[in-house]
Design an enzyme around this catalytic site. Structure first.
Site, PDB file in Angstrom:
ATOM      1  CG  HIS A 193      60.381  72.404  66.366  1.00 16.84           C
ATOM      2  ND1 HIS A 193      59.988  73.502  66.437  1.00 16.84           N
ATOM      3  CD2 HIS A 193      60.337  72.670  64.768  1.00 16.84           C
ATOM      4  CE1 HIS A 193      60.811  74.540  65.925  1.00 16.84           C
ATOM      5  NE2 HIS A 193      60.744  74.464  65.007  1.00 16.84           N
ATOM      6  CB  CYS A 489      64.811  83.421  77.488  1.00 18.49           C
ATOM      7  SG  CYS A 489      65.856  84.210  75.527  1.00 18.49           S
TER       8      CYS A 489
END
Length: 564
Positions: A193, A489
């Site tokens: 993250h 993506c």
């Protein structure tokens, strides 16, 4: 800023491109471990217990206030950390230690957090990564209890390069690109993250450098960080500093016309999670949305939002792109995105469990509600909605999802390709799916059997792995006879060199953080489609990921010119 002749170059894993220089500012050390102390005889144990609950509440409210000011993924990360501060497991365990062992509150919180972290680490995957949240919340609660400075990003009058062991999600979410011009961590991987948020903020970043590298960077050192190459130059030359300043002064823009030099269109789209992100992407001239992560609308919800609430959340994104394509991913719940009303956090291996489309086996009404809300939102806007399901593994699943989406009036339905079986069986999948988008983060994880969140396996967690590239080619080859478009993506789409390879493999669209659009566009416009095909062949013929990357970058001299 001056340079010394004593120049040293250190390396790590470049995860966010850019070339910048600045003085080192080291992250303040974590709160020290409290001594094992007990409360004096006659102390009010319940008052001590109440102090733990009050400190946890203070931390929770502080994180929620920060979340309200943050946007997109940063807000989500702060909300997740705030949930950890509110988790009764941590506070009730600490209170039990106060009552049973008479531990002072700070020590009780420390031991309670250690127990919780060990339990999460044993679960592996996403749950193991949450140990960083536990340590962050622990330190914040102890800071309140002991009236110590709150841990976090250092404050400096001038912009700086942040050096740390790792960054807690809450810290990363609050990074100010005007102050933190780059960061270097000893831990972490390319799909963590922290790395993803660095790319969305446009902050050059290097992770997984190892303690020997970060320990060698002292407070005030002038360093040149190359987030593309993964290098940290200590005391760079004046020429290197001048070049960095020159490159930083250049402003590249994307004008919504993605294509190769010889005119082959490549749709350059944006990944978004909410209305704010969609509006920012539209301002950046994205040609549409290639990934609308709908779970971001659900993450801070204890129960499933109503259909009306979903309609409003979806409209906020769709309204930003009238007349353009918006690819909507249905709930990708589970693994690193647990939803309390839908997923089971106790699964032994959630990355291989009941996640994403598979949750509809047990709770089909959640998908039904989402598709109904999407159909209503599309009817109320002018966007062209394409809907896809994540974690499709078989042709039967592809057909079932497409049929269900059409039953709600959604005209264009497809799938994510994240599971190797979907890429291998692409020819059968595209008998039903009208399009596909490849999620390179998960596809890489499953192909290489390497947890994408485990920093010790970061070298395997790259889409440059030839095995991953070959599966992407297999997916494109399976789509071609049916005339179906394939997009990417995942994080790979934002790598300008890898974008060239993906186009050469047959990918028709690339979706990324809006900040990456100008760089990817500039590199694509420097090559013909035949160049893309030639470089793609070089990559899939390479024996290793590093050789594939080196071979392609050697064939793209424009990367050096653009410092990419």
């Amino acid at each position: 800023m001056t340079a010394s002749t004593d120049t040293t170059t250190l390396t790590g894993i470049g995860v966010s491109p850019g070339l910048v220089a600045g003085p080192v500012a080291r992250m303040a050390p974590s709160i020290p471990e409290p001594e094992i102390e007990t409360l004096p005889s006659g102390a009010d144990l319940e008052e001590a217990c109440d102090s733990v609950a009050a400190a946890a509440l203070t931390v929770k409210k502080g994180l929620e206030l920060s979340a309200a000011e943050a946007k997109g993924e940063g807000r989500t990360l702060l909300e997740t950390t705030a949930q950890m501060a509110a988790d009764p497991t941590l506070t009730s365990s600490a209170q039990a230690m106060i009552r049973e062992r008479r531990l002072v509150p700070a020590r009780a919180v420390w031991e309670s957090a250690g127990t919780l972290a060990s339990m999460l680490e044993s679960l592996g995957g996403y749950m193991a990564e949450r140990t960083r949240d536990v340590a962050d919340v622990r330190d914040r609660i102890i800071a309140v209890l002991t009236d110590s400075p709150m841990p976090g990003i250092p404050r400096r009058p001038e912009p700086f390069v942040l050096v740390a062991e790792d960054l807690a999600p809450a810290d990363t979410a609050l990074l100010d690109p005007e102050k933190v011009v780059a960061f270097v961590t000893s831990e972490g991987g390319p799909t963590s993250h922290t790395a993803i948020l660095a790319r969305s903020l446009g902050i050059p970043a290097i992770v997984g450098a190892g303690a020997e590298v970060t320990d060698a960077l002292t407070e005030g050192d002038i360093v040149l960080v190359d987030g593309t190459k993964g290098t940290i130059t200590v005391n760079p030359s004046e020429d290197a500093l001048r070049r960095a300043r020159e490159l930083a002064s250049r402003v590249r823009e994307f004008h919504g016309d993605g294509a190769t030099r010889d005119g082959r269109e490549v749709q350059l789209l944006a990944n978004v999670g909410d209305g704010d992100g969609a509006r920012s992407a539209a301002e950046a001239n994205a040609m549409g949305v290639g990934l609308f992560r709908t779970e971001f609308c659900f993450l801070d919800q204890p129960e499933e939002p109503s259909i009306d609430q979903q309609v409003e959340a979806y409209k906020a994104v769709l309204e930003a792109f009238p007349g353009k394509k918006v690819v909507v991913r249905t709930l990708d719940a589970g693994a690193d995105k647990p939803l309390p009303f839908l997923t089971d956090a106790s699964e032994a291996n959630p990355a291989l469990g009941v996640r994403a489309y598979r949750t509809s086996r047990r709770d089909p009404e959640v998908l039904d509600h989402q598709l109904e809300a999407l159909a209503r939102a599309e009817a109320d806007t002018e966007a062209n909605v394409w809907v896809m399901a994540p974690m499709i593994s078989t042709a039967e699943e592809a057909q079932a999802f497409v049929d269900k989406a059409r039953s709600y009036g959604l005209r264009t339905a497809g799938m994510m390709i994240e599971v190797p079986s979907a890429a291998i069986m692409a020819d059968k999948m595209f008998e039903h799916a009208e399009f596909a988008s490849i999620g390179t983060n998960d596809l890489t994880q499953y192909v290489m059997a390497a947890d994408r969140l485990l920093s010790s396996l970061a070298d395997l967690s790259t889409a440059w792995q030839p095995a991953v590239l070959r599966l992407i080619k297999s997916a494109c080859d399976g789509a071609a006879p049916h005339g179906r478009p394939v997009g990417v993506c995942g994080e790979a789409a934002a790598d300008p060199a890898l974008a060239v390879v993906l186009v050469g493999l047959g990918v028709a669209s690339l979706s990324m953080t809006a900040r990456a659009l100008p760089d990817v566009d500039a590199v694509l416009k420097s090559v013909d489609f035949a160049d893309c095909q030639r470089l793609a062949q070089l990559a899939i013929d390479s024996p290793t990921a590093e050789e594939a990357r080196s071979a392609v970058r050697s064939g793209l001299p424009v990367l050096e010119e653009l410092a990419l």
